[in-house]
Design an enzyme around this catalytic site. Structure first.
Site: not given
Ligand code: NAD
Length: 502
Positions: A185, A238, A243, A260, A294, A392
């Site tokens: 997804k 994400g 998370g 992550e 990230c 962040e």
């Molecule tokens: P997000 O959490 O908004 O979304 C990430 C994914 O989760 C998307 O595919 C989204 O559709 C899905 N999602 C959202 N709500 C959900 C739910 N309730 N149930 C299941 N899936 C759901 O994050 P984003 O804005 O896409 O990404 C940016 C974030 O990701 C930043 O906080 C960044 O630091 C983090 N990030 C972390 C790493 C790492 O390795 N630690 C790497 C890249 C990005």
């Protein structure tokens, strides 16, 4: 801007799901808009998945797991297909970079690097799975124990919009190498590059049903995947807040989870450091990938003896970072991914102006009246309780804070809820290693920019993550390690339960 934009040829205007080897629309027929980050105009419609689509995708992946050849192949047979996938990614790297850059707003040269890293991820896990051996333990004449390493089933992979293709490969590589089947997804802001996997996998010979893709919003498609009883493990990248939600939703099923999450990583610059190298690396560390990284070192802690010089030189260099059209090879910072994210970053810049001293950037760069462009922005004298120190931002914005002693530097470094990465700049070897020990971060770079060998663990502590992937840790996450025990001699306690009653 006056220059005409480069628009990729044959740009799709519609994206579907890919389930059981077929491109399909959503069962309920819904779609969502995907925007061009430079114009913010809708340029494609993507299928909006719901529970009904996730159910079909999981059923296909389950069938492929239960009946198909993939989990039963020898590791080297799977590795051959994974290497073919890497070849195909490499042969299309320019096209992948062009589409990724267009969809996400990442500078094209950096998107190209990410496409090549995606190929590397497949090669790495192909080789690792062939080299994988588990120990057998023998006590001659008495017993033998060994580990039966088995794929787990259907892996649910949920990914963010920053470097989407590469981060998908980071999960797809090990999940597939270990013989699982998958439902991916991808992030709703950037579904374009994910749709290319289907063609690559078909051409490489991945059996039908092994890879399934459901597009859609997190709260619909992502939520359904997390709550599906036939998906025993979820790998998520994400935001920390997302998370937490996923953690709660997966709890009733006791699913395997790898997370992550977000970061607010410190870069600590001591007075004895090579300042030029520290400035170059910390500029790149927070402004490359548009600051949507990230592991960005978004808090720079600088020892007071060199603080003024550092701030002045840093601000001057930040002003020289080239902001431009993502497709222009000269561009160093492109357009942020989406107007919602742009608004969030801009609102933090406004907050920063009330909390600290603005020394570079501070809003929309000159000459870019439209699109999600943000000038590389530097705040100095940032107090540890400021929101721009604690939260962040995930854009080209950095907070600089002075410190005097090692103890103070450590307290500042650890004084946030996150613990993803840290960077230490000093020529004192003992201090560098002592800091690595004491810093609450999953990954530490000493006098180094963000280089990482694929064999090392990747992950964060505190609010930045749960578990580690990378190298053998990924293989461990995507497999069950069943212990098998056999007695070679007599069974123990042969008299137990045979004693005659008195
Ligand atoms: P997000 O959490 O908004 O979304 C990430 C994914 O989760 C998307 O595919 C989204 O559709 C899905 N999602 C959202 N709500 C959900 C739910 N309730 N149930 C299941 N899936 C759901 O994050 P984003 O804005 O896409 O990404 C940016 C974030 O990701 C930043 O906080 C960044 O630091 C983090 N990030 C972390 C790493 C790492 O390795 N630690 C790497 C890249 C990005």
């Amino acid at each position: 801007m006056t220059d005409p934009r480069h628009i990729p040829t044959d740009l799709p205007t519609r994206i579907q799901h890919y389930i059981d080897g077929q491109f399909v629309d959503s069962v309920e027929g819904g779609t969502f808009d995907v925007l061009d980050p430079v114009t913010n105009e809708t340029y494609l419609q993507a299928a909006a998945g719901t529970k009904a689509d996730v159910d079909l995708a999981v059923a296909a992946a389950r069938r492929a797991f239960a009946e198909g050849p993939w989990p039963r192949m020898l590791p080297r047979e799977r590795a051959r297909i994974l290497h073919r996938i890497a070849d195909l990614v490499e042969s299309r790297d320019a096209r992948l970079a062009e589409l990724e850059s267009f969809d996400s707003g990442l500078p094209i040269t950096q998107a190209l690097g990410q496409a090549r890293r995606a190929a590397e991820n497949f090669r790495f896990f192909a080789d690792l799975i062939v080299a994988q051996t588990d120990d057998a333990f023998k006590v001659p004449g008495r017993q033998m124990n060994y580990v039966n390493r088995k794929p787990i089933g259907v892996a649910g992979l949920i990914t963010p919009w920053n470097t989407p293709f590469m981060l998908e490969s980071w999960k797809l590589g090990p999940a597939l190498a270990t013989g699982n089947t998958v439902v991916l997804k991808p992030a709703e802001f950037t579904p374009l590059s994910a749709s290319l996997w289907a063609g690559i996998f078909e051409e490489a010979g991945l059996p039908q049903g092994v890879f399934n893709l459901v597009n859609g919003l997190g709260e619909d498609a992502g939520d359904a995947l997390v709550k599906h009883p036939d998906v025993p493990l979820i790998s998520f990248t994400g935001e920390s807040r997302t998370g937490q939600i996923i953690f709660g939703n997966a709890a009733p099923y006791l699913k395997g989870l790898s997370m992550e999450l977000g970061g607010k990583s410190p870069a600590i610059v001591f007075a004895d450091a090579d300042l030029e190298a520290a400035i170059d690396a910390t500029i790149f560390g927070v402004f490359s990938l548009n600051g949507e990284r990230c592991t960005a070192g978004s808090r720079i802690l600088v020892q007071r003896d060199v603080y003024d010089e550092f701030v002045e030189r840093y601000a001057a260099q930040a002003e020289r970072v080239v902001v431009g059209d993502p497709q222009d090879p000269a561009t160093e910072v492109g357009a942020l991914v989406h107007p919602e994210h742009y608004d969030k970053v801009m609102s933090y810049i406004e907050i920063g102006k009330t909390e600290a001293r603005l020394v570079a950037g501070g809003g929309r760069p000159e000459g870019f009246p439209t699109g999600n462009y943000v000038a590389p922005t530097v705040f100095a004298d940032v107090a540890p309780d400021a929101r721009i120190f604690q939260e962040e931002i995930f854009g080209p914005v950095v907070a600089i804070t002075p410190f005097d002693t090692d103890e103070e530097a450590l307290a500042l470094a650890n004084g946030v809820k996150y613990g993803l990465a840290a960077y230490v700049w000093t020529n004192d070897l003992k201090r560098a290693h002592n800091f690595a020990q004491a810093i609450e971060a999953g990954m530490v770079w000493l006098n180094s920019n963000n280089v990482r060998d694929l064999r090392t663990p990747f992950g964060g502590v505190k609010a930045s993550g749960l578990g580690h992937e990378g190298g053998y840790r990924s293989i461990d996450f995507y497999t069950d390690q069943q212990a098998v025990h056999i007695t070679l001699g007599a069974v123990h306690n042969p008299t137990f339960g045979k004693t005659d009653a008195a």
